[in-house]
Design a protein around this motif. Structure first.
Motif, short mmCIF file in Angstrom:
data_model
loop_
_atom_site.label_atom_id
_atom_site.label_comp_id
_atom_site.label_asym_id
_atom_site.label_seq_id
_atom_site.Cartn_x
_atom_site.Cartn_y
_atom_site.Cartn_z
N LEU A 78 0.73 -1.25 -0.01
CA LEU A 78 0.00 0.03 0.01
C LEU A 78 0.99 1.34 0.00
CD1 LEU A 78 -2.05 -2.42 0.81
CD2 LEU A 78 -2.79 -0.62 2.70
N VAL A 79 0.28 2.41 -0.62
CA VAL A 79 1.13 3.58 -0.52
C VAL A 79 0.09 4.65 -0.25
CG1 VAL A 79 2.91 3.19 -2.46
CG2 VAL A 79 0.50 3.73 -3.10
N THR A 80 0.79 5.59 0.65
CA THR A 80 -0.21 6.85 1.07
C THR A 80 0.63 8.07 0.98
OG1 THR A 80 -1.61 7.70 2.71
CG2 THR A 80 0.59 6.41 3.63
N LEU A 81 0.40 9.29 1.49
CA LEU A 81 1.25 10.52 1.68
C LEU A 81 1.22 11.08 3.02
CD1 LEU A 81 -1.12 13.47 0.23
CD2 LEU A 81 -2.01 11.01 1.06
N GLU A 82 1.87 11.89 2.99
CA GLU A 82 1.97 12.72 4.56
C GLU A 82 0.88 13.72 4.37
OE1 GLU A 82 3.93 12.74 7.12
OE2 GLU A 82 5.63 11.33 6.39
#
Length: 253
Positions: free
Chosen positions: A26-30
């Motif tokens: 999974l990827v996400t952001l700040e």
């Protein structure tokens, strides 16, 4: 005949186990307080919900924090499995299978100084005599974005990030600032200025955000299972408990 049926069933069980056992990337952001790193650890409201939901599914995951444009590119090309928290739009739906369950409902609010007399009943045109602080290149939903483009406000000041935006308000350079509800409270907590700012009681707009799975990875079965699991967590109260626990832990410890 029975032997062949047994083989088919066994193969199906093996394949299902393999799919479940394979770690999803999974990827996400700040994007505090939904997902952010602190002291080298990934934290946040959405992170807690994601981890709990996949744990209920017995599905191992890893979460990688990336710049948003790169995260979306990885989902489009299939080099990562899913991204959160993502707003749904037609362009993204061409390469991503969005959850049907809302992961996070993000209310866009207006914040003013504690002594402000500004009132808001939902009509942005009534705020034309006031200045507004926003973060550069951030969308606040169509309603507020369109009002800004239409020059509804007396003046719009842009900051590079959320903390600077609230700094404009505290220094009286603007009359109000826009922020997601939880994001605003997170910044005020970090600045230790919760008592100096208040949120206007009516939200500008509620924006649902989701987890989105790469179409290239063909993970619709996982997406459907995620939906069923998250729906169950909402129905039995565990979803709200996760959110309450987060604020109790991070804001009132």
């Amino acid at each position: 005949m029975h032997y062949r049926l047994f083989i088919v069933l066994a193969a199906t069980l093996v394949m299902t186990s393999l799919v479940q056992a394979k770690t999803l990337r999974l990827v996400t952001l700040e994007y505090p307080p939904y997902e952010y790193t602190q002291d080298g650890k990934l934290k946040g409201l959405a992170v807690d919900v994601i981890r709990r939901t996949f744990k209920e599914m017995n599905q191992p995951i890893t979460i990688e924090v990336l710049p948003w444009a790169r995260a979306m590119r990885y989902i489009k090309e299939g080099s990562r499995d899913a991204v959160f928290t993502a707003f749904k739009n037609p362009e993204r739906e061409r390469f991503a299978d969005f959850s049907n369950q809302v992961l996070m409902q993000q209310a866009v609010s207006l914040f003013v100084r504690k002594d402000s007399k500004i009132s808001f009943d939902g009509d942005l045109r009534e705020l034309e005599s006031f200045s507004l602080g926003v973060v550069r290149k951030i969308s606040y939903g169509l309603k507020l974005d369109n009002a800004i483009k239409a020059n509804t406000f007396k003046r719009v000041e842009e900051a590079n990030e959320g903390t600077q935006n609230f700094g404009l308000l505290l220094k009286r350079r603007v009359d109000m600032v826009a922020s997601t509800k939880y994001g605003g409270y997170h910044i005020l907590k970090k600045l230790d200025r919760e008592n100096d700012v208040k949120e206007l009681p009516i939200s500008v707009q509620n924006l649902p955000s989701y987890i989105a799975f790469s179409k290239e990875r063909k993970l619709t079965q996982i997406r459907d299972k995620f939906d069923k699991t998250l729906a169950r967590l909402k129905q039995n109260g565990e979803y709200q408990q996760i959110i309450d626990d987060y604020f109790e832990r991070e804001f009132y410890r």
